[in-house]
Write a protein that holds these residues in place. Structure first.
Motif, PDB file in Angstrom:
ATOM      1  N   UNK A  73       0.840  -1.193   0.000  1.00 34.41           N
ATOM      2  CA  UNK A  73       0.000   0.000   0.000  1.00 34.41           C
ATOM      3  C   UNK A  73       0.869   1.233   0.000  1.00 34.41           C
ATOM      4  N   UNK A  74       0.310   2.337   0.482  1.00 31.09           N
ATOM      5  CA  UNK A  74       1.006   3.625   0.427  1.00 31.09           C
ATOM      6  C   UNK A  74       1.292   4.245   1.788  1.00 31.09           C
ATOM      7  N   UNK A  75       0.554   3.850   2.821  1.00 28.92           N
ATOM      8  CA  UNK A  75       0.669   4.525   4.115  1.00 28.92           C
ATOM      9  C   UNK A  75       0.442   3.533   5.237  1.00 28.92           C
ATOM     10  N   UNK A  76       0.817   3.966   6.448  1.00 24.14           N
ATOM     11  CA  UNK A  76       0.610   3.114   7.601  1.00 24.14           C
ATOM     12  C   UNK A  76      -0.846   2.781   7.837  1.00 24.14           C
ATOM     13  N   UNK A  77      -1.711   3.773   7.697  1.00 17.33           N
ATOM     14  CA  UNK A  77      -3.137   3.528   7.894  1.00 17.33           C
ATOM     15  C   UNK A  77      -3.650   2.473   6.916  1.00 17.33           C
ATOM     16  N   UNK A 136      12.709   0.773  -1.182  1.00 14.87           N
ATOM     17  CA  UNK A 136      12.634  -0.167  -0.067  1.00 14.87           C
ATOM     18  C   UNK A 136      13.743  -1.209  -0.141  1.00 14.87           C
ATOM     19  N   UNK A 137      14.007  -1.724  -1.328  1.00 17.00           N
ATOM     20  CA  UNK A 137      15.087  -2.703  -1.483  1.00 17.00           C
ATOM     21  C   UNK A 137      16.434  -2.092  -1.101  1.00 17.00           C
ATOM     22  N   UNK A 197       6.399   3.967   6.996  1.00 23.94           N
ATOM     23  CA  UNK A 197       7.365   4.991   7.385  1.00 23.94           C
ATOM     24  C   UNK A 197       8.765   4.677   6.860  1.00 23.94           C
ATOM     25  N   UNK A 198       9.630   4.097   7.702  1.00 21.15           N
ATOM     26  CA  UNK A 198      11.024   3.894   7.331  1.00 21.15           C
ATOM     27  C   UNK A 198      11.278   2.834   6.288  1.00 21.15           C
ATOM     28  N   UNK A 199      10.260   2.115   5.866  1.00 17.11           N
ATOM     29  CA  UNK A 199      10.481   0.986   4.976  1.00 17.11           C
ATOM     30  C   UNK A 199      11.067   1.394   3.625  1.00 17.11           C
ATOM     31  N   UNK A 200      10.793   2.613   3.184  1.00 20.12           N
ATOM     32  CA  UNK A 200      11.317   3.074   1.895  1.00 20.12           C
ATOM     33  C   UNK A 200      11.975   4.441   2.025  1.00 20.12           C
ATOM     34  N   UNK A 201      12.467   4.751   3.228  1.00 15.16           N
ATOM     35  CA  UNK A 201      13.207   5.996   3.469  1.00 15.16           C
ATOM     36  C   UNK A 201      12.442   7.241   3.026  1.00 15.16           C
ATOM     37  N   UNK A 202      11.149   7.254   3.295  1.00 10.89           N
ATOM     38  CA  UNK A 202      10.348   8.434   2.998  1.00 10.89           C
ATOM     39  C   UNK A 202       9.505   8.346   1.748  1.00 10.89           C
ATOM     40  N   UNK A 203       9.794   7.389   0.878  1.00 13.44           N
ATOM     41  CA  UNK A 203       8.923   7.183  -0.281  1.00 13.44           C
ATOM     42  C   UNK A 203       7.615   6.551   0.184  1.00 13.44           C
ATOM     43  N   UNK A 204       6.496   6.847  -0.502  1.00 11.47           N
ATOM     44  CA  UNK A 204       5.201   6.330  -0.045  1.00 11.47           C
ATOM     45  C   UNK A 204       5.054   4.831  -0.294  1.00 11.47           C
ATOM     46  N   UNK A 205       5.248   4.060   0.769  1.00 12.24           N
ATOM     47  CA  UNK A 205       5.111   2.613   0.680  1.00 12.24           C
ATOM     48  C   UNK A 205       4.717   2.062   2.039  1.00 12.24           C
ATOM     49  N   UNK A 206       3.830   1.112   2.034  1.00 15.69           N
ATOM     50  CA  UNK A 206       3.503   0.367   3.246  1.00 15.69           C
ATOM     51  C   UNK A 206       3.267  -1.082   2.859  1.00 15.69           C
TER      52      UNK A 206
END
Length: 359
Positions: free
Chosen positions: A31-35, A244-245, A205-214
């Protein structure tokens, strides 16, 4: 997560399968966000159990979308004006050994006994007997280290007891590691500190260093819905996946260990400041997820809210960014690339600000 195949996406899913707690095979939804990750986990729990009741904790933050907001219980203003909660959620106090809501201590609550702490046993001994029939409960949603509520680190037996209770009743456990995951606490996932294996895990959050990923990570036998049952238009976009990788490569290359090392350095410094300044009631944390709770009096533990707010502003004026959480707590959540000099600058600044507040 996408209509067309590209190899980086399954590569990241395979990596997360290896990294997430537990030996069971897992599946990943992007997804894109924590929520969005939290709501994805809730949907999996509903689909897998065919139950619809949830248990969460006061002080928790799981997002602001309508479903996630039903789980969030951090500040009343986050709910004000949005009507009743969309999901059937019952909240109970989180493990807070500094301010135990049940007026117990780790020595008297069962935290060091096989039965587990009272704050976890409440699920079985109170909720399941009164307001939440266990056969209707889909999941317990918990932050392994609570974020917005005050950077609270529970005793290991808290999460282990929740796990045992859930297993007895066929209830799933969702770990929200949006804030505490991805190396933040000195382990890839905070759950690892407690030998705790959730059924589902939300990460962002930290999974992609600020890029929108969840990501929503679930046991493979749970995430068994048919294609099209759940999707996200931009979830797992190629740029965020690549970020993220690269992030995971850096984390495994030393940043997780570095977070543990520098976290110990900061925690030692905070404890030294606590011995010097009576305004500090408690210091706590794991890795680079640390907190300093300010109080007017150490005996009464009256929260020093005004002093906390002034502390935050005075740090800013001296070139240091910190942010509040809980009632009167300052959180320390620096980038994992912080160095020793920056850690020492933070501690020196805290000392100066605390001294100025005293005067």
């Amino acid at each position: 997560a996408a209509d067309f195949y590209y190899p980086q996406l399954p590569a990241l899913a395979e990596k997360l399968n290896q990294l997430a707690p537990g030996e069971a095979p897992k599946r990943v939804h992007f997804g894109n966000s924590g929520a969005e990750a939290v709501e994805g986990a809730v949907k999996v729990a509903f689909h897998a159990t065919r139950r619809q009741k949830l248990i969460a904790f006061f002080g928790s933050f799981h997002g602001r979308t309508v479903g996630a907001l039903s789980l969030t219980a951090s500040k009343a203003k986050q709910r004000a004006g949005f009507g009743r909660q969309a999901l059937d959620v019952t909240h109970i106090p989180y493990a807070n050994c500094y301010r135990c809501p049940y007026h117990l201590t780790p020595e008297t609550c069962g935290a060091f006994e096989s039965k587990g702490p009272h704050c976890a046993r409440v699920v079985e001994e109170v909720l399941f007997r009164t307001t939440v029939p266990p056969e209707e409960c889909a999941a317990i949603v918990v932050e392994p280290v609570q974020g917005e509520g005050g950077y609270l680190v529970p005793p290991p037996s808290f999460l282990q007891t929740l796990r045992s209770i859930a297993d007895r009743y066929g209830v799933l456990v969702i770990a929200d590691e949006v804030q505490c995951g991805m190396g933040r606490t000195g382990r890839m996932y905070a759950s690892e500190h407690f030998d705790f294996v959730p059924d589902l895990l939300a990460s962002a959050k930290g999974i992609a260093s600020g890029m929108p990923l969840s990501v929503t990570i679930a046991r493979a036998d749970l995430m068994n819905w048919t294609p099209g049952a759940h999707a996200s238009t931009f979830g797992g976009n190629p740029v965020a996946i690549a970020a993220a990788l690269a992030t995971i490569e850096l984390l495994e290359g030393g940043l997780v260990a570095r977070a543990a090392e520098l976290g110990d350095r900061l925690l030692d410094g905070l404890r030294e400041l606590q011995r010097k300044h009576a305004l500090i009631g408690d210091v706590r944390g794991k890795g680079l997820m640390l907190a300093m709770e300010l109080v007017k009096d150490r005996q009464t533990k009256e929260p020093a809210v005004e002093e906390r707010d002034r502390f935050e502003l005075e740090c800013y004026r001296r070139g240091l960014l910190v942010i509040a959480c809980g009632v009167s707590t300052i959180r320390l959540s620096p980038p994992l690339v912080i160095d020793e000099e920056q850690c020492d600058f933070a501690l020196e600044t805290f000392d100066q600000v605390l001294e100025s507040l005293h005067h």
